[in-house]
Design a protein around this motif. Sequence first.
Motif, PDB file in Angstrom:
ATOM      1  N   ALA A   1       0.825  -1.207   0.000  1.00 48.00           N
ATOM      2  CA  ALA A   1       0.000   0.000   0.000  1.00 48.00           C
ATOM      3  C   ALA A   1       0.862   1.261   0.000  1.00 48.00           C
ATOM      4  O   ALA A   1       0.594   2.218  -0.741  1.00 48.00           O
ATOM      5  CB  ALA A   1      -0.927  -0.006   1.213  1.00 48.00           C
ATOM      6  N   ALA A   2       1.900   1.288   0.825  1.00 47.76           N
ATOM      7  CA  ALA A   2       2.779   2.458   0.884  1.00 47.76           C
ATOM      8  C   ALA A   2       3.502   2.674  -0.443  1.00 47.76           C
ATOM      9  O   ALA A   2       3.643   3.809  -0.908  1.00 47.76           O
ATOM     10  CB  ALA A   2       3.795   2.286   2.015  1.00 47.76           C
ATOM     11  N   SER A   3       3.932   1.585  -1.054  1.00 55.54           N
ATOM     12  CA  SER A   3       4.625   1.684  -2.343  1.00 55.54           C
ATOM     13  C   SER A   3       3.701   2.229  -3.419  1.00 55.54           C
ATOM     14  O   SER A   3       4.111   3.069  -4.248  1.00 55.54           O
ATOM     15  CB  SER A   3       5.164   0.313  -2.751  1.00 55.54           C
ATOM     16  N   LYS A   4       2.471   1.766  -3.423  1.00 53.50           N
ATOM     17  CA  LYS A   4       1.501   2.282  -4.399  1.00 53.50           C
ATOM     18  C   LYS A   4       1.264   3.771  -4.197  1.00 53.50           C
ATOM     19  O   LYS A   4       1.138   4.535  -5.164  1.00 53.50           O
ATOM     20  CB  LYS A   4       0.187   1.504  -4.296  1.00 53.50           C
ATOM     21  N   GLU A   5       1.204   4.202  -2.948  1.00 53.18           N
ATOM     22  CA  GLU A   5       1.013   5.618  -2.657  1.00 53.18           C
ATOM     23  C   GLU A   5       2.191   6.434  -3.178  1.00 53.18           C
ATOM     24  O   GLU A   5       2.006   7.508  -3.775  1.00 53.18           O
ATOM     25  CB  GLU A   5       0.849   5.829  -1.152  1.00 53.18           C
TER      26      GLU A   5
ATOM     27  N   HIS B   1       4.880   9.907  -7.543  1.00 50.58           N
ATOM     28  CA  HIS B   1       6.246  10.129  -8.029  1.00 50.58           C
ATOM     29  C   HIS B   1       6.587   9.074  -9.074  1.00 50.58           C
ATOM     30  O   HIS B   1       6.615   7.886  -8.777  1.00 50.58           O
ATOM     31  CB  HIS B   1       7.238  10.082  -6.874  1.00 50.58           C
ATOM     32  N   ARG B   2       6.876   9.537 -10.272  1.00 53.15           N
ATOM     33  CA  ARG B   2       7.139   8.619 -11.377  1.00 53.15           C
ATOM     34  C   ARG B   2       8.513   7.959 -11.242  1.00 53.15           C
ATOM     35  O   ARG B   2       8.717   6.827 -11.663  1.00 53.15           O
ATOM     36  CB  ARG B   2       7.052   9.367 -12.706  1.00 53.15           C
ATOM     37  N   LYS B   3       9.459   8.692 -10.644  1.00 52.46           N
ATOM     38  CA  LYS B   3      10.814   8.159 -10.557  1.00 52.46           C
ATOM     39  C   LYS B   3      11.273   8.085  -9.105  1.00 52.46           C
ATOM     40  O   LYS B   3      10.772   8.808  -8.238  1.00 52.46           O
ATOM     41  CB  LYS B   3      11.791   9.031 -11.353  1.00 52.46           C
ATOM     42  N   ILE B   4      12.231   7.199  -8.857  1.00 51.74           N
ATOM     43  CA  ILE B   4      12.922   7.101  -7.572  1.00 51.74           C
ATOM     44  C   ILE B   4      14.398   6.933  -7.877  1.00 51.74           C
ATOM     45  O   ILE B   4      14.801   6.013  -8.587  1.00 51.74           O
ATOM     46  CB  ILE B   4      12.422   5.911  -6.731  1.00 51.74           C
TER      47      ILE B   4
ATOM     48  N   LEU C   1       8.863  -0.967  -5.679  1.00 52.09           N
ATOM     49  CA  LEU C   1       9.294   0.342  -6.171  1.00 52.09           C
ATOM     50  C   LEU C   1      10.219   0.259  -7.383  1.00 52.09           C
ATOM     51  O   LEU C   1      10.720   1.278  -7.856  1.00 52.09           O
ATOM     52  CB  LEU C   1       9.980   1.121  -5.049  1.00 52.09           C
ATOM     53  N   LEU C   2      10.404  -0.935  -7.913  1.00 57.65           N
ATOM     54  CA  LEU C   2      11.243  -1.107  -9.096  1.00 57.65           C
ATOM     55  C   LEU C   2      10.798  -0.240 -10.280  1.00 57.65           C
ATOM     56  O   LEU C   2      11.657   0.285 -11.006  1.00 57.65           O
ATOM     57  CB  LEU C   2      11.286  -2.580  -9.518  1.00 57.65           C
ATOM     58  N   PRO C   3       9.498  -0.056 -10.526  1.00 59.00           N
ATOM     59  CA  PRO C   3       9.117   0.825 -11.649  1.00 59.00           C
ATOM     60  C   PRO C   3       9.711   2.220 -11.535  1.00 59.00           C
ATOM     61  O   PRO C   3      10.170   2.791 -12.538  1.00 59.00           O
ATOM     62  CB  PRO C   3       7.585   0.848 -11.563  1.00 59.00           C
ATOM     63  N   GLY C   4       9.714   2.784 -10.334  1.00 60.82           N
ATOM     64  CA  GLY C   4      10.298   4.109 -10.136  1.00 60.82           C
ATOM     65  C   GLY C   4      11.800   4.109 -10.331  1.00 60.82           C
ATOM     66  O   GLY C   4      12.369   5.040 -10.921  1.00 60.82           O
TER      67      GLY C   4
END
Length: 312
Positions: free
Chosen positions: A94-98, A103-106, A146-149
């Motif tokens: 849930a936190a990761s989805k938020e 934010h598109r990137k990390i 969070l890999l997508p970011g």
Amino acid sequence: MANLSEIRTLNASLSPKYNNPVAVFVGGTSGIGQGMAEAFARLTNGKSTIIIVGRNKAAAESIISNLPRSSDNPNDSVYEFVSCDVTLMRNVVAASKEILSNHRKINFLVLSTGFFSAAGYEATEEGIERKLAVSYYARWKFIHELLPGLNNSKNAGEDAKVLAVLGAGRGREIDMDDLGLKKNYSLKNSAFAAPRYNDLMVEAYAKRYPDLTFIHAYPGTVRTNFAASAESTAIRIAAPLINLLLRPFSVSPAECAEYMWHGVFSYTKGPFLMGPKGDSLADKLHTGPEDQADKLWEHTVASTTIADDTAA
């Protein structure tokens, strides 16, 4: 090894120069995570996005209120808190989805979660031992989610780095027939398994995502409120004395953060184990049977996937 003053100068030259670097600090409401968040805000002159993830909203808000703001444009300073009890994987999802929804990137993901408990085996409602959930499984899950970011940052030609802070190279051989310690749990076994799991975690992720950077660090002895937040009343009472006795042999979270960032800024592409001064512990990487990392990966996927369909 350069001294602290030299490291600070080097960090200023190595810190991100692209627009709006985004850093996520899981466990950033105290200790090393807090120190790294504060150092990152300073190194970027407030021109960054900092996301602090944890349970203590009041602590996060206090930290955020004291972070430096960009002198050019205060809107360039984006500081946020995301609430998450990391003992449950569904909360991590849930936190990761938020985070990804905003934010598109990390660029940097810093994982420093931990807590002290002298209790025996404590299974969460998801069937994971509670201390290992915090020190390993939630970390693995945050990276996964969070890999997508991280990939978006890599594809933009920017930093895409993960730092797990625990005990790089300080684990011991693990029982591959008892991953998760459901059969032979003890505080000693847990204390040695968690660092080894984190070693294998960065190795396995780097194998699957070779264009990203995955680091596991041993920070040395750092003066944090770790003992003060222990579940044991006796340990909490003794916390000030413990910190006093350790003071000659320890560093502050702020000093630790400078060395951690130096290592993070310096290492690129691959799995790395890092010591207290940002130094390489390459001799401790890839120890043990060749298939350990893959077997732990398979176990972790099975143990953490249960949360996916129940995420809030």
